[in-house]
Design a protein around this motif. Sequence first.
Motif, PDB file in Angstrom:
ATOM      1  N   THR A   1       0.837  -1.199   0.000  1.00 47.78           N
ATOM      2  CA  THR A   1       0.000   0.000   0.000  1.00 47.78           C
ATOM      3  C   THR A   1       0.876   1.254   0.000  1.00 47.78           C
ATOM      4  OG1 THR A   1      -0.069  -0.007   2.422  1.00 47.78           O
ATOM      5  CG2 THR A   1      -1.849  -1.164   1.270  1.00 47.78           C
TER       6      THR A   1
ATOM      7  N   ALA B   1      -2.883   1.609   4.134  1.00 52.06           N
ATOM      8  CA  ALA B   1      -3.241   0.254   4.540  1.00 52.06           C
ATOM      9  C   ALA B   1      -4.404   0.274   5.529  1.00 52.06           C
ATOM     10  CB  ALA B   1      -2.031  -0.444   5.165  1.00 52.06           C
TER      11      ALA B   1
ATOM     12  N   CYS C   1      -8.297  -1.192   5.077  1.00 54.08           N
ATOM     13  CA  CYS C   1      -8.866  -2.148   6.028  1.00 54.08           C
ATOM     14  C   CYS C   1     -10.231  -1.697   6.523  1.00 54.08           C
ATOM     15  CB  CYS C   1      -7.918  -2.342   7.212  1.00 54.08           C
ATOM     16  SG  CYS C   1      -6.417  -3.268   6.853  1.00 54.08           S
TER      17      CYS C   1
ATOM     18  N   ILE D   1      -7.448  -5.410  13.635  1.00 56.72           N
ATOM     19  CA  ILE D   1      -6.574  -4.613  12.783  1.00 56.72           C
ATOM     20  C   ILE D   1      -5.368  -4.260  13.642  1.00 56.72           C
ATOM     21  CG2 ILE D   1      -6.342  -2.497  11.428  1.00 56.72           C
ATOM     22  CD1 ILE D   1      -9.399  -2.590  11.038  1.00 56.72           C
TER      23      ILE D   1
ATOM     24  N   ASP E   1      -1.915  -2.685  14.070  1.00 58.80           N
ATOM     25  CA  ASP E   1      -0.960  -1.697  13.575  1.00 58.80           C
ATOM     26  C   ASP E   1       0.372  -1.938  14.281  1.00 58.80           C
ATOM     27  OD1 ASP E   1       0.522   0.528  12.910  1.00 58.80           O
ATOM     28  OD2 ASP E   1      -1.057   1.983  13.341  1.00 58.80           O
TER      29      ASP E   1
ATOM     30  N   MET F   1      -5.391  -8.595  10.488  1.00 61.82           N
ATOM     31  CA  MET F   1      -4.659  -7.910   9.428  1.00 61.82           C
ATOM     32  C   MET F   1      -3.486  -7.192  10.072  1.00 61.82           C
ATOM     33  SD  MET F   1      -8.241  -6.731   8.194  1.00 61.82           S
ATOM     34  CE  MET F   1      -8.616  -7.246   9.858  1.00 61.82           C
TER      35      MET F   1
ATOM     36  N   VAL G   1      -0.590  -4.565   9.847  1.00 61.94           N
ATOM     37  CA  VAL G   1      -0.226  -3.372   9.080  1.00 61.94           C
ATOM     38  C   VAL G   1       1.213  -3.000   9.401  1.00 61.94           C
ATOM     39  CG1 VAL G   1      -0.691  -0.917   8.738  1.00 61.94           C
ATOM     40  CG2 VAL G   1      -2.601  -2.537   8.968  1.00 61.94           C
TER      41      VAL G   1
ATOM     42  N   VAL H   1      -0.082  -4.830   4.118  1.00 60.61           N
ATOM     43  CA  VAL H   1      -0.997  -5.589   4.966  1.00 60.61           C
ATOM     44  C   VAL H   1      -0.665  -7.059   4.764  1.00 60.61           C
ATOM     45  CG1 VAL H   1      -3.381  -6.100   5.582  1.00 60.61           C
ATOM     46  CG2 VAL H   1      -2.810  -3.867   4.611  1.00 60.61           C
TER      47      VAL H   1
ATOM     48  N   ILE I   1      -7.704 -10.260   2.853  1.00 62.17           N
ATOM     49  CA  ILE I   1      -6.910  -9.476   1.910  1.00 62.17           C
ATOM     50  C   ILE I   1      -7.669  -9.235   0.613  1.00 62.17           C
ATOM     51  CG2 ILE I   1      -4.816  -9.473   0.493  1.00 62.17           C
ATOM     52  CD1 ILE I   1      -4.116  -8.925   3.328  1.00 62.17           C
TER      53      ILE I   1
ATOM     54  N   ILE J   1      -9.724  -6.159   1.003  1.00 60.10           N
ATOM     55  CA  ILE J   1      -8.866  -4.981   1.114  1.00 60.10           C
ATOM     56  C   ILE J   1      -8.301  -4.610  -0.254  1.00 60.10           C
ATOM     57  CG2 ILE J   1      -6.785  -4.078   2.237  1.00 60.10           C
ATOM     58  CD1 ILE J   1      -7.382  -6.080   4.531  1.00 60.10           C
TER      59      ILE J   1
END
Length: 417
Positions: free
Chosen positions: A90, A96, A100, A204, A206, A233, A235, A252, A259, A262
């Motif tokens: 991304t 990213a 998501c 998600i 991060d 996911m 990131v 990601v 995916i 996304i």
Amino acid sequence: MLRRVGPSLRHFLLERNSSAGHSSCSREAKMSRPVQARRLEGIDKNIWVDFVKLAATYSKGYPPLVKVLAQFFEKLLGRDLDPMTNVMVTVGAYHALFCCFQALVDEGDEVIIIEPFFDCYESMVKMAGGTPVFVPLRPNPPKDGKLMSSADWQLDPAELASKFSERTKAIVLNTPNNPLGKVFSRGELGLIAELCVKHDVLCISDEVYEWLVYDGKQHIRIASLQGMWDRTMIVGSAGKTFSVTGWKVGWVVGPDRLIQHIRTVHQNSVYHCATIAQEAVAQGFQRELMLYGKPESYFVQLPKELQKKRDWLVQSLDDMGMKPVIPEGTYFLVADISQFKSDVPDVPNSDEPYDYRFTKWMIKNKGLAAIPFSAFYSEAHKNNYSNFIRFCFAKEDATLKAANDILQKWKQEKISS
């Protein structure tokens, strides 16, 4: 150091077609609820994607980069990954995150956000039509008079559990955490994972500061815990990983069932990232793959360098009278400024939090910059955490020396007065 090591596209595709990627983790708690946001219905079919696939040249990123990312995360997660289905590149981690939320959050969905949080989480949830639900990390100061650590900021298990409901679609996890520098422990991640599995919730995660961890701490990836790969996911960011923020290359990593949705958002918004930047990042990862775990690895050297800067800033702020919260990770440091309220004049008819007023006053009168800590909280909790500000210590040595000189001069002024 950055010599060209990437294989050709033809070689990459032939190699992929000749291998079968089977997961090394057989026991997973599969998700039962639909994950795709309704806004994607009917747009997952795209003539460009379909025909490029037919020509066997479509990839979710520059082939050498998605391949080496898959190889690298195989080591980190302990499972086989397919670069064509488990990795998507991304335009930075920001993009990213946007993909998501847009791909997976619907109108009426609730998304749990742990406070303090990077500010875009709240706005991106709202842009997707979702409702942010906040749960704070609460400080538990040590009783021995020592400086507080980011590890002393913890989730209340009962409070966290109370935020999960049938409307909860996802939780946003940021570890190491910006702005606090907290590195979530295995126990804390296990609690989050247990609740995600119980309520069939996405995560998600991060993890852009994953290589910036100090004092022998370990960054644990929640996707590696039981039941979490199928719903997580991950990131990441080349800007944070290799200290090249302006390149805007992110990714990601996750299961194909997530995916693929996304990717639909990606191909209908940005569609492509700069190839030259992806090539440079690919070469960086190729080098790190060869040096994985060795002393000369950049991922080994960088946290050692930054830990020295962290310790130096901690000492300078402590000498000044600010009480720093020692971060376990990232390159941010939070400091308690409650002892300086008498220095900052009140602003009539203003509802601005104290940390905002203090930061503006400090920049104007002392030439030292920081960010108000309450900016990383929801409106409901902002005033509860306005006695802190956030510094950054990923600076050139000359800049840090100038900051130290300012703090020392400020200290002398306080002593004199």
